[in-house]
Scaffold this active site. Sequence first.
Site, PDB file in Angstrom:
ATOM      1  N   ASP A   1      36.581  48.170  58.427  1.00 55.32           N
ATOM      2  CA  ASP A   1      35.702  47.003  58.550  1.00 55.32           C
ATOM      3  C   ASP A   1      34.253  47.477  58.683  1.00 55.32           C
ATOM      4  O   ASP A   1      33.917  48.221  59.601  1.00 55.32           O
ATOM      5  CB  ASP A   1      36.119  46.183  59.774  1.00 55.32           C
ATOM      6  CG  ASP A   1      35.420  44.832  59.806  1.00 55.32           C
ATOM      7  OD1 ASP A   1      34.206  44.779  59.513  1.00 55.32           O
ATOM      8  OD2 ASP A   1      36.095  43.839  60.131  1.00 55.32           O
TER       9      ASP A   1
ATOM     10  N   GLU B   1      35.882  32.069  44.617  1.00 57.31           N
ATOM     11  CA  GLU B   1      36.845  32.247  43.525  1.00 57.31           C
ATOM     12  C   GLU B   1      37.714  31.001  43.345  1.00 57.31           C
ATOM     13  O   GLU B   1      38.083  30.658  42.226  1.00 57.31           O
ATOM     14  CB  GLU B   1      37.702  33.494  43.790  1.00 57.31           C
ATOM     15  CG  GLU B   1      36.887  34.773  43.614  1.00 57.31           C
ATOM     16  CD  GLU B   1      37.556  36.021  44.173  1.00 57.31           C
ATOM     17  OE1 GLU B   1      37.471  36.235  45.397  1.00 57.31           O
ATOM     18  OE2 GLU B   1      38.166  36.765  43.395  1.00 57.31           O
TER      19      GLU B   1
ATOM     20  N   ASN C   1      46.890  31.093  45.209  1.00 59.69           N
ATOM     21  CA  ASN C   1      46.719  32.542  45.127  1.00 59.69           C
ATOM     22  C   ASN C   1      47.922  33.159  45.824  1.00 59.69           C
ATOM     23  O   ASN C   1      47.980  33.227  47.047  1.00 59.69           O
ATOM     24  CB  ASN C   1      45.402  32.920  45.817  1.00 59.69           C
ATOM     25  CG  ASN C   1      45.094  34.399  45.710  1.00 59.69           C
ATOM     26  OD1 ASN C   1      45.930  35.192  45.261  1.00 59.69           O
ATOM     27  ND2 ASN C   1      43.901  34.780  46.113  1.00 59.69           N
TER      28      ASN C   1
ATOM     29  N   ARG D   1      45.691  31.898  40.382  1.00 56.59           N
ATOM     30  CA  ARG D   1      45.042  33.188  40.204  1.00 56.59           C
ATOM     31  C   ARG D   1      46.102  34.168  39.725  1.00 56.59           C
ATOM     32  O   ARG D   1      47.130  34.358  40.384  1.00 56.59           O
ATOM     33  CB  ARG D   1      44.476  33.679  41.533  1.00 56.59           C
ATOM     34  CG  ARG D   1      43.893  35.054  41.393  1.00 56.59           C
ATOM     35  CD  ARG D   1      43.455  35.617  42.708  1.00 56.59           C
ATOM     36  NE  ARG D   1      42.907  36.946  42.483  1.00 56.59           N
ATOM     37  CZ  ARG D   1      43.067  37.958  43.314  1.00 56.59           C
ATOM     38  NH1 ARG D   1      43.757  37.811  44.422  1.00 56.59           N
ATOM     39  NH2 ARG D   1      42.530  39.126  43.040  1.00 56.59           N
TER      40      ARG D   1
ATOM     41  N   ARG E   1      40.521  51.947  49.894  1.00 53.14           N
ATOM     42  CA  ARG E   1      40.751  52.641  48.614  1.00 53.14           C
ATOM     43  C   ARG E   1      39.633  53.639  48.348  1.00 53.14           C
ATOM     44  O   ARG E   1      38.467  53.359  48.630  1.00 53.14           O
ATOM     45  CB  ARG E   1      40.797  51.634  47.463  1.00 53.14           C
ATOM     46  CG  ARG E   1      42.052  50.813  47.421  1.00 53.14           C
ATOM     47  CD  ARG E   1      42.019  49.778  46.305  1.00 53.14           C
ATOM     48  NE  ARG E   1      42.353  48.458  46.832  1.00 53.14           N
ATOM     49  CZ  ARG E   1      41.918  47.313  46.328  1.00 53.14           C
ATOM     50  NH1 ARG E   1      41.146  47.300  45.262  1.00 53.14           N
ATOM     51  NH2 ARG E   1      42.273  46.171  46.876  1.00 53.14           N
TER      52      ARG E   1
ATOM     53  N   HIS F   1      38.451  41.338  39.838  1.00 50.61           N
ATOM     54  CA  HIS F   1      37.445  40.471  40.482  1.00 50.61           C
ATOM     55  C   HIS F   1      36.646  39.685  39.437  1.00 50.61           C
ATOM     56  O   HIS F   1      35.529  39.239  39.712  1.00 50.61           O
ATOM     57  CB  HIS F   1      36.409  41.271  41.310  1.00 50.61           C
ATOM     58  CG  HIS F   1      36.946  41.939  42.533  1.00 50.61           C
ATOM     59  ND1 HIS F   1      36.493  43.173  42.959  1.00 50.61           N
ATOM     60  CD2 HIS F   1      37.864  41.545  43.442  1.00 50.61           C
ATOM     61  CE1 HIS F   1      37.115  43.517  44.068  1.00 50.61           C
ATOM     62  NE2 HIS F   1      37.960  42.558  44.388  1.00 50.61           N
TER      63      HIS F   1
END
Length: 400
Positions: A284, A386, A10, A93, A243, A182
């Site tokens: 967080d 993943e 990745n 990925r 975001r 995702h």
Amino acid sequence: MNATQVLVLNSGSSSLKYQLLDMPEGRRLATGLVERIGEEGPGRLVHTPAEGERRERELPLPDHAAALRAAGDELAADGLGLDSPGLAAVGHRVVHGGRTFTEPTVVDERVLAEIERLVPLAPLHNPANLAGIRTALAINPDVPQVAVFDTAFHTTIPDHAACYAIDAEVAAEHRVRRYGFHGTSHAFVSRRTAELLGRRPEEVNVITLHLGNGASAAAVAGGRCVDTSMGLTPLQGLVMGTRSGDIDPAVVFHLSRVAGMSVAEIDELLNSHSGLRGLCGDNDMREVVRRMDAGDERARLAFDVYIHRLRSYLGAYFAVLGRVDAVAFTAGVGENATRVRTAAVAGLDALGLAVDERLNTAADRGPRLISPEYARVAVAVVPTDEELEIATQAFALVNA
Ligand code: AMP
């Protein structure tokens, strides 16, 4: 020797994460992280073999090639190098596969050119992913390189959910539509949720909620994705760590006209200084909940905005799917934040949703149901993986 190992890479703009897995069991042989690639000063590598001590070192890392070679050296020291005959494939990925890549794909020149053509759609991610693939190819051209795309699972979304209601010619010329991201996680989690229910993926409708620092929801009907909350880019949809998710697009014009902000500044604002961080200063969820419990009003509002958006998508996807068998929470927030799960379904008994607080707060780690037995819709926590999904897809492809 049978080749049963898959190296999963990745590659980010300045980092490289890797895992070596033995397939088909998916046993981890080693994991590692290379950071500060191409930055000033030394880079850093942390390598953790399944057996043996974790190793850390600083080293010069001018580019991705240097990073992958360093990772290869660490693997070789464990007898697992990039040129090991046990290596069946390298799984990469790749963030953006556009509409072209609907499946994992063995990389050749044509595939490289197409990933390159998609760079304008993912200017930060695809170039880093390409650098990883090119480097791995140069180190060992005999091992198949398999690209696994974040967008692939979403290519089944019908046009009425993927098209934005803008001028069709402009949209077509500039490839503006919903792609979603995702996908590897939504695919893995929706399948695991079906398993948890003891049914085949084709038989169940699942809403998957991938809530990490980035966050997205997906509506999955019989194993096929039919809607997702991210769009042309990963900025759309849910409130995330930094975001904004959905806003009125006219906010952009307003900030440009009234605040005199440039496109680059607004891009930075919406991607890096919005979401939970924008609302309360912390991205967080642990910190947001801690502050909220201590009476901090900004943290309370941030939590409430996050939950309101999540519930809006949950309701929307009930309407998209018609019948829902399960809602599955995953990723850092989804797997750990009991408060988020409780708040997301609170008062939605009419939709068949409920959470059993004893199950919700139990210290279990694996895939599990947290809804009471009487609930019509199962609520599940399903840890995403993943890397395992990429390895599984890559291994299946090279053995097909
Ligand atoms: P991910 O992007 O999937 O690695 O998720 C990272 C995010 O998960 C962090 O930014 C935290 O907000 C959140 N997270 C991790 N552990 C917890 C926890 N125990 N409780 C609440 N949120 C958590």
